[in-house]
Design an enzyme around this catalytic site. Structure first.
Site, short mmCIF file in Angstrom:
data_model
loop_
_atom_site.label_atom_id
_atom_site.label_comp_id
_atom_site.label_asym_id
_atom_site.label_seq_id
_atom_site.Cartn_x
_atom_site.Cartn_y
_atom_site.Cartn_z
N SER A 22 -1.69 40.73 -27.98
CA SER A 22 -1.66 39.44 -28.68
C SER A 22 -1.53 38.27 -27.72
O SER A 22 -1.54 37.12 -28.14
CB SER A 22 -0.52 39.43 -29.71
N HIS A 155 -15.20 12.66 -66.28
CA HIS A 155 -16.48 13.40 -66.30
C HIS A 155 -17.51 12.77 -65.36
O HIS A 155 -18.70 12.88 -65.61
CB HIS A 155 -17.07 13.49 -67.71
N SER A 276 -29.41 10.95 -38.42
CA SER A 276 -30.28 12.11 -38.57
C SER A 276 -31.22 12.18 -37.38
O SER A 276 -31.62 11.15 -36.83
CB SER A 276 -31.08 11.98 -39.86
N LYS A 282 -31.06 7.15 -41.86
CA LYS A 282 -29.85 7.82 -42.32
C LYS A 282 -28.56 7.39 -41.63
O LYS A 282 -28.54 7.15 -40.44
CB LYS A 282 -29.99 9.34 -42.09
N GLU A 289 -17.75 15.20 -45.14
CA GLU A 289 -18.32 16.51 -45.50
C GLU A 289 -17.64 17.64 -44.74
O GLU A 289 -17.39 18.71 -45.29
CB GLU A 289 -19.83 16.51 -45.24
N1 ARG Z 1 2.82 40.79 -30.92
C1 ARG Z 1 3.71 41.29 -31.90
C2 ARG Z 1 3.54 40.52 -33.20
O1 ARG Z 1 2.94 39.50 -33.15
C3 ARG Z 1 5.13 41.16 -31.44
C4 ARG Z 1 6.05 42.14 -32.05
C5 ARG Z 1 5.81 43.48 -31.49
N2 ARG Z 1 6.67 44.44 -32.09
C6 ARG Z 1 6.39 45.72 -32.09
N3 ARG Z 1 7.22 46.50 -32.71
N4 ARG Z 1 5.29 46.19 -31.54
O2 ARG Z 1 3.95 40.92 -34.24
#
Ligand code: ARG
Length: 457
Positions: A22, A155, A276, A282, A289
């Site tokens: 992560s 409406h 455009s 335009k 949008e």
């Molecule tokens: N990267 C993990 C998360 O975002 C952190 C916690 C990890 N915990 C574990 N038991 N592997 O949740």
């Protein structure tokens, strides 16, 4: 290096590592992660679990890591699993074995729960501040346009005359409610999960109240299993962001309609519109949008997290790692939309003459013509029918009610007298609406004073 290599005899498969990692996204809260660690270590020393010297060494290491990440001298790698491992590995590199004591009485489960809370807690305040700027821009428009008459719609058909101040004021109310939702969420989320451990607390004599107060929380969370697995606050925040986006999207839709060739109620500033590549004439409302379009993306984050959470048994499950990217994206998207919408609306020119003409052309004073008859003793249902006939007559002749001669009025009902013109003028129609919340200038000025006081708080 792994935090958990001891029990393993084989290396992790490279794809499995990438899938699991992560760090590519949780690096976003490196500063919160380090702040949390500093608070944790400070508490461990106060409790006699670490010595003061150990605490000082660890804090010095953590502080230098934070500085180096911030100024770019310490770069993230591809080998660390997450921000927690990255910081701990670097700490051990820098301060040696004492760094290995940082994780005493803590799990990544309560650590990540803390980091995400710290990060989103700041973002709740940041979004609130942007909404306040939007409200300030809206109030400026309101003050300038308490006598800018325009059709109010139901409406998408012209209904009764209002003012631009009144119309914009409706959005003021919406964004004001959004702010109060954010402050409710803040209060509910402001409890510290650190000390929940992996799920069952810890046997170390932690002072959770102390850590909580060091980090500006109102107190510790009261159930460690909930502490590591609660993501309600994110769902609430995503829900509030979705509501903000829904409001921005409705307003954007109106800007798009008002900017169309048929309406021409507004002139968007060149700085907030685009052209455009092929059609030279335009000037497109792209910002509005895009805000409307990005609303779907924020709703998507809310639904995604609700779905991720619905089947999870207690306590922590890795599924929860999925809360990050989509929450970060939703926050950044919503913040960008608020900023751009504010710039766009604050620089828009509202075409008073066109709006007023549109209100006149749309029989928005028909209800007032009927009320005139009622004030002269005609039962409302009959008055409704009489004015209906007048409208039919005007449509046929392509004129407004105000354009009819008195003879034409009287041919349908002799009750009409020359004061009918005054009674159905746009100004009268609006200014007579004087109950609080209505568009009449006198009450609108009162509401504007309330909003001024609210923004000064
Ligand atoms: N990267 C993990 C998360 O975002 C952190 C916690 C990890 N915990 C574990 N038991 N592997 O949740």
């Amino acid at each position: 290096m792994k935090l958990w290599g001891g029990r393993f005899t084989k290396e992790t498969n490279q794809l499995a590592h990438n899938f699991n990692a992560s760090l590519p996204f949780d690096r976003k809260f490196y500063s919160q992660d380090i702040d949390g660690s500093i608070a944790h270590v400070t508490m461990l020393a106060k409790q006699g679990i670490l010595t003061d010297a150990e605490k000082e060494q660890i804090i010095a290491g953590l502080t230098s890591i934070k500085e180096d990440i911030t100024n770019g001298t310490l770069e993230f790698n591809e080998t660390s699993e997450d921000i927690h491992s990255f910081v701990e590995e670097n700490l051990i590199d820098r301060v040696g074995d004492v760094g290995k004591k940082l994780h005493t009485g803590r799990s990544r489960n309560d650590q990540v729960a803390l980091d995400m809370r710290l990060y989103t807690r700041d973002e709740v305040l940041a979004v609130d501040e942007l909404l306040k700027e939007l409200l300030t821009a809206l109030l400026t428009i309101m003050k300038e346009h308490t006598e800018t008459y325009m059709p109010g719609f139901t409406h998408l058909q012209k209904a009764q005359p209002v003012t631009l101040a009144h119309h914009v004021g409706a959005y003021f109310e919406m964004f004001k409610r959004d702010r109060s939702r954010l402050s409710d969420i803040y209060k509910r989320m402001n409890y510290c999960p650190l000390g929940s451990g992996a799920l069952a607390g810890t046997t170390y004599p932690l002072d959770r109240n102390y850590t909580a107060s060091l980090l500006g929380f109102d107190g510790p969370t009261l159930n460690s299993m909930d502490g590591v697995s609660d993501r309600d606050y994110l769902i609430e925040f995503l829900s509030a962001l979705s509501t903000i986006m829904m409001h921005l999207s409705r307003f954007s839709e109106e800007v798009i309609i008002w900017n169309s060739n048929e309406y021409r109620f507004v002139e968007l500033d060149d700085a907030y519109s685009t052209g455009s590549s092929i059609m030279p004439q335009k000037k497109n409302p792209d910002i509005a949008e895009l805000v409307r379009g990005k609303t779907g993306r924020v709703y998507g984050a809310l639904f995604s997290l609700l779905t991720t959470m619905k089947g999870l048994p207690l306590a922590y499950n890795k599924d929860m790692q999925e809360d990050k990217e989509l929450t970060f994206d939703a926050i950044d998207t919503a913040k960008g939309c608020i900023v751009l919408f504010t710039g766009m609306i604050a620089s828009t020119t509202f075409r008073k003459d066109v709006m007023e003409e549109s209100a006149k052309k749309g029989f928005t004073n028909a209800t007032d013509a009927a009320d005139y008859l009622v004030n002269h003793g005609v039962p409302f249902r009959d008055a409704h029918g009489i004015v209906g006939q007048l409208v039919l007559y005007c449509i046929d002749k392509n004129i407004a009610l105000d354009d009819m001669t008195l003879e034409e009025f009287q041919a349908v009902s002799p009750v009409f007298q020359s004061d009918i013109y005054e009674a159905i003028s746009l100004k009268t129609c609006v200014e007579k609406r004087l109950t609080i919340g209505a568009p009449g200038k006198a009450v609108m000025d009162q509401v504007i004073a309330i909003y001024d006081a609210y923004l000064a708080e």
